[in-house]
Design a protein around this motif. Sequence first.
Motif, PDB file in Angstrom:
ATOM      1  N   ALA A 103     -52.550  81.352  85.531  1.00 59.05           N
ATOM      2  CA  ALA A 103     -51.530  82.147  85.591  1.00 59.05           C
ATOM      3  C   ALA A 103     -51.531  83.313  85.403  1.00 59.05           C
ATOM      4  N   GLY A 104     -51.033  84.335  86.158  1.00 58.47           N
ATOM      5  CA  GLY A 104     -51.375  85.755  86.231  1.00 58.47           C
ATOM      6  C   GLY A 104     -50.235  86.422  85.582  1.00 58.47           C
ATOM      7  N   ILE A 105     -50.380  87.543  84.601  1.00 55.65           N
ATOM      8  CA  ILE A 105     -49.471  88.145  84.139  1.00 55.65           C
ATOM      9  C   ILE A 105     -49.847  89.715  84.602  1.00 55.65           C
ATOM     10  N   PRO A 106     -48.899  90.296  85.370  1.00 57.28           N
ATOM     11  CA  PRO A 106     -49.292  91.501  85.924  1.00 57.28           C
ATOM     12  C   PRO A 106     -49.267  92.772  85.074  1.00 57.28           C
ATOM     13  N   LYS A 107     -50.163  93.740  84.991  1.00 55.59           N
ATOM     14  CA  LYS A 107     -50.205  94.580  83.973  1.00 55.59           C
ATOM     15  C   LYS A 107     -50.805  95.869  84.954  1.00 55.59           C
ATOM     16  N   THR A 108     -50.013  96.886  84.843  1.00 56.56           N
ATOM     17  CA  THR A 108     -50.354  98.038  85.594  1.00 56.56           C
ATOM     18  C   THR A 108     -49.527  99.251  85.084  1.00 56.56           C
ATOM     19  N   ILE A 109     -50.379 100.403  84.816  1.00 54.18           N
ATOM     20  CA  ILE A 109     -49.487 101.508  84.351  1.00 54.18           C
ATOM     21  C   ILE A 109     -48.599 102.224  85.425  1.00 54.18           C
ATOM     22  N   ASP A 110     -49.449 102.092  86.655  1.00 57.29           N
ATOM     23  CA  ASP A 110     -48.833 102.575  87.820  1.00 57.29           C
ATOM     24  C   ASP A 110     -47.611 102.232  88.385  1.00 57.29           C
ATOM     25  N   ASN A 111     -47.326 100.966  88.019  1.00 53.01           N
ATOM     26  CA  ASN A 111     -45.952 100.007  88.435  1.00 53.01           C
ATOM     27  C   ASN A 111     -46.226  99.825  90.264  1.00 53.01           C
ATOM     28  N   ASP A 112     -47.476  99.613  90.267  1.00 46.48           N
ATOM     29  CA  ASP A 112     -47.810  99.463  91.596  1.00 46.48           C
ATOM     30  C   ASP A 112     -47.932  97.819  92.096  1.00 46.48           C
ATOM     31  N   ILE A 113     -47.530  97.013  91.203  1.00 51.29           N
ATOM     32  CA  ILE A 113     -47.391  95.794  91.523  1.00 51.29           C
ATOM     33  C   ILE A 113     -46.065  95.192  92.323  1.00 51.29           C
ATOM     34  N   ALA A 114     -46.226  94.785  93.678  1.00 55.59           N
ATOM     35  CA  ALA A 114     -45.114  94.154  94.437  1.00 55.59           C
ATOM     36  C   ALA A 114     -44.029  93.256  93.807  1.00 55.59           C
TER      37      ALA A 114
ATOM     38  N   ILE B   3     -42.185  92.590  91.706  1.00 52.34           N
ATOM     39  CA  ILE B   3     -41.447  92.615  90.232  1.00 52.34           C
ATOM     40  C   ILE B   3     -40.740  93.709  90.186  1.00 52.34           C
ATOM     41  N   ASP B   4     -39.648  93.729  89.248  1.00 48.67           N
ATOM     42  CA  ASP B   4     -38.956  95.030  88.993  1.00 48.67           C
ATOM     43  C   ASP B   4     -39.771  96.317  88.550  1.00 48.67           C
ATOM     44  N   LYS B   5     -40.443  95.712  87.564  1.00 45.71           N
ATOM     45  CA  LYS B   5     -41.359  97.067  86.871  1.00 45.71           C
ATOM     46  C   LYS B   5     -42.456  96.448  85.993  1.00 45.71           C
ATOM     47  N   SER B   6     -43.586  97.162  85.929  1.00 45.21           N
ATOM     48  CA  SER B   6     -44.407  96.474  84.887  1.00 45.21           C
ATOM     49  C   SER B   6     -44.357  96.884  83.534  1.00 45.21           C
ATOM     50  N   PHE B   7     -44.915  95.986  82.661  1.00 46.73           N
ATOM     51  CA  PHE B   7     -44.953  96.255  81.440  1.00 46.73           C
ATOM     52  C   PHE B   7     -45.469  97.616  80.944  1.00 46.73           C
ATOM     53  N   GLY B   8     -45.175  98.237  80.128  1.00 50.86           N
ATOM     54  CA  GLY B   8     -45.777  99.527  79.484  1.00 50.86           C
ATOM     55  C   GLY B   8     -45.481 100.560  80.249  1.00 50.86           C
ATOM     56  N   PHE B   9     -44.816 100.555  81.163  1.00 48.48           N
ATOM     57  CA  PHE B   9     -44.481 101.622  82.320  1.00 48.48           C
ATOM     58  C   PHE B   9     -43.547 102.537  81.476  1.00 48.48           C
ATOM     59  N   ASP B  10     -42.568 101.899  80.581  1.00 47.12           N
ATOM     60  CA  ASP B  10     -41.430 102.706  80.073  1.00 47.12           C
ATOM     61  C   ASP B  10     -42.183 103.376  79.120  1.00 47.12           C
TER      62      ASP B  10
ATOM     63  N   VAL C 285     -37.539  89.580  88.719  1.00 45.58           N
ATOM     64  CA  VAL C 285     -37.202  90.007  89.898  1.00 45.58           C
ATOM     65  C   VAL C 285     -35.668  90.136  89.684  1.00 45.58           C
ATOM     66  N   ASN C 286     -35.013  91.411  89.929  1.00 40.49           N
ATOM     67  CA  ASN C 286     -33.673  91.622  89.646  1.00 40.49           C
ATOM     68  C   ASN C 286     -33.274  91.070  88.582  1.00 40.49           C
ATOM     69  N   SER C 287     -34.140  91.548  87.353  1.00 40.69           N
ATOM     70  CA  SER C 287     -33.641  91.243  85.906  1.00 40.69           C
ATOM     71  C   SER C 287     -34.229  89.843  85.434  1.00 40.69           C
ATOM     72  N   ARG C 288     -34.346  88.933  86.516  1.00 42.12           N
ATOM     73  CA  ARG C 288     -34.298  87.455  85.989  1.00 42.12           C
ATOM     74  C   ARG C 288     -35.770  87.301  86.289  1.00 42.12           C
ATOM     75  N   HIS C 289     -36.430  86.498  85.095  1.00 45.09           N
ATOM     76  CA  HIS C 289     -37.703  86.263  85.127  1.00 45.09           C
ATOM     77  C   HIS C 289     -38.282  85.141  86.219  1.00 45.09           C
TER      78      HIS C 289
ATOM     79  N   VAL D  56     -47.913  88.756  95.286  1.00 43.77           N
ATOM     80  CA  VAL D  56     -47.861  89.905  94.902  1.00 43.77           C
ATOM     81  C   VAL D  56     -48.971  90.737  95.304  1.00 43.77           C
ATOM     82  N   THR D  57     -49.991  90.035  95.863  1.00 43.86           N
ATOM     83  CA  THR D  57     -51.397  90.963  96.342  1.00 43.86           C
ATOM     84  C   THR D  57     -51.345  91.383  97.541  1.00 43.86           C
ATOM     85  N   GLU D  58     -50.346  90.907  98.120  1.00 40.72           N
ATOM     86  CA  GLU D  58     -50.198  91.443  99.695  1.00 40.72           C
ATOM     87  C   GLU D  58     -49.897  92.669 100.098  1.00 40.72           C
ATOM     88  N   THR D  59     -49.044  93.178  99.364  1.00 43.26           N
ATOM     89  CA  THR D  59     -48.655  94.790  99.359  1.00 43.26           C
ATOM     90  C   THR D  59     -48.684  95.349  98.041  1.00 43.26           C
TER      91      THR D  59
END
Length: 530
Positions: free
Chosen positions: A264-275, A277-284, A465-469, A477-480
């Motif tokens: 299981a992957g949990i996306p983490k990025t400060i840059d919010n560059d993961i395709a 998903i709405d937004k990555s955690f820690g971004f706010d 994705v659109n506020s629903r997990h 998610v790695t394609e773009t």
Amino acid sequence: MDLSISSPLCGPSPAAPAPAPTSTLILYPKSQIFRSFNPRNSYLSNPLLSRRYFPIRAQVSDPAVDDGFVIDDVPHLTTFLPDLPSYPNPLQNSQAYAIVKQTFVRPEDVVAQKIVVQRDSSRGKHFLRAGPREKVYFTSEEVRACIVTCGGLCPGINTVIREIVCGLNYMYGVNDILGIQGGYRGFYSKNTLTLTPKVVNDIHKRGGTFLLTSRGGHDTQKIVDNIQDRGINQVYIIGGDGTQRGAARIFEEVEKRGLKVAVAGIPKTIDNDIAVIDKSFGFDTAVEEAQRAINAAHVEVESVENGIGIVKLMGRYSGFIAMFATLASRDVDCCLIPESPFYLEGKGGLFEFIEERLKENGHIVIVVAEGAGQEYLAQSMQGIDEKDASGNRLLLDVGLWLTQNIKDHFTKERKMAINMKYIDPTYMIRAIPSNASDNIYCTLLAQSAVHGAMAGYTGFTVGPVNSRHAYIPISHVTETQNTVKLTDRMWARLLASTNQPSFLNCDESRGGKVCKDTIDLINNMKITSI
Ligand SMILES: Nc1ncnc2c1ncn2[C@@H]1O[C@H](COP(=O)(O)OP(=O)(O)O)[C@@H](O)[C@H]1O
Ligand SMILES: O=P(O)(O)OC[C@H]1O[C@](O)(COP(=O)(O)O)[C@@H](O)[C@@H]1O
Ligand SMILES: [Mg+2]
């Protein structure tokens, strides 16, 4: 008589973009749709549902039901281990869920990728809704889970670690959880930590990662050998785009070896560059922290004559932090991001804009994302092509370069006295604990990952994705990469709020090449975006 007037926003518009293709499914090649399609998950056995939930474009000949509904299904352990037994989910006896109306997510519940639709548009791509399933494919005693964190830091990593441990233990009675230390290489070069709710109890209050992290060191064979040797059967991998690519390799190898191991992957990025998903955690949290640097720059330059404040923020290829920090602040006069090339000299250039603002207000604040203007910098600085251990290109310092060029221009060429203040809070915005809303977000991610792995899903990433997990195939998610789209309204909102130049007005002598690249980029976006 037509009395309508055109909106001032319309302006002299460029030639209308080519109409988007009517069938959006062209973007989702069949191979991609089917790659991880698993009949067991998708109710193919139910003839009433099968027509609707099968990727029908290829399967249904009756055009009346061909509404373009597609599920991007995630792999399941039973895809390569068809005889795995399942068990009732222990959550059905959980006190916490005792009065919940619908404890388990219905298998037919999916999350739409496209939320703005037209009456006649194709229904498009959907992802499995995240959450607990009625049946699980692991008993509590059987689970030996591990957690690893890779790549750069981000506020909230410790909350995700904590909630995976607590979620596994409190919801599913799992007692055997290992912490892999120091990123991917920790699988084969370090001892593991034993993780219990008690051990991780307070870690969410700290920044960084309790498990340590690293770049590089991904050796798929050695990692999977180690997973096998240690008897690990659930692997939780917290990391950015590079990490998710590594997780995809691990999943492929696990599948090849036929191991009962959920990845299981949990996306983490400060840059919010993961395709996807709405937004990555820690971004706010990072955007909030960036306000402190911007405020400081503003206070400094407001208090002197001809004050020029430059704040450099993170954002390697995606300028989301800079864009949102600018929008949130209202003290920023100009925001420079990697997606929007800029130029310094001449009409419509940065120098001209700075001079105008100095005349008007006596000061100016510029926010620059670290990845902005790299092509331009490389031209004038004989750029060196260095990479970090993960293969990410090391960036030239756009903040220092900008500072020097602005100083030279105003003092030497324009003979103007300026007061330059350069603030580089780079690591400060990511080395802090997550704020309250990011903490909640991290909890949801962790719990979704746990429910997914227990339910036998594998090779998936969780995220809203659109506020629903939802559960999203890792490969998807790695394609773009997620980048700021200059053609979206958000960038227009920023331009409207700062009133900065768009840097589209150029000729050969003033960075015309850079500008032409931007126009090509935008034209390209118009053709490909839906
Ligand atoms: N294409 C890839 N295949 C396998 N592993 C990768 C790949 N790209 C990156 N990794 C590994 O993922 C980890 C984190 O990658 P990195 O790019 O540093 O950070 P992030 O995951 O935050 O983007 C590193 O250990 C790196 O070796
Ligand atoms: O100096 P480090 O630790 O390599 O990190 C710098 C990079 O990490 C980031 O914060 C995030 O990158 P990742 O998501 O790839 O880890 C970038 O914005 C920045 O360029
Ligand atoms: Mg990355």
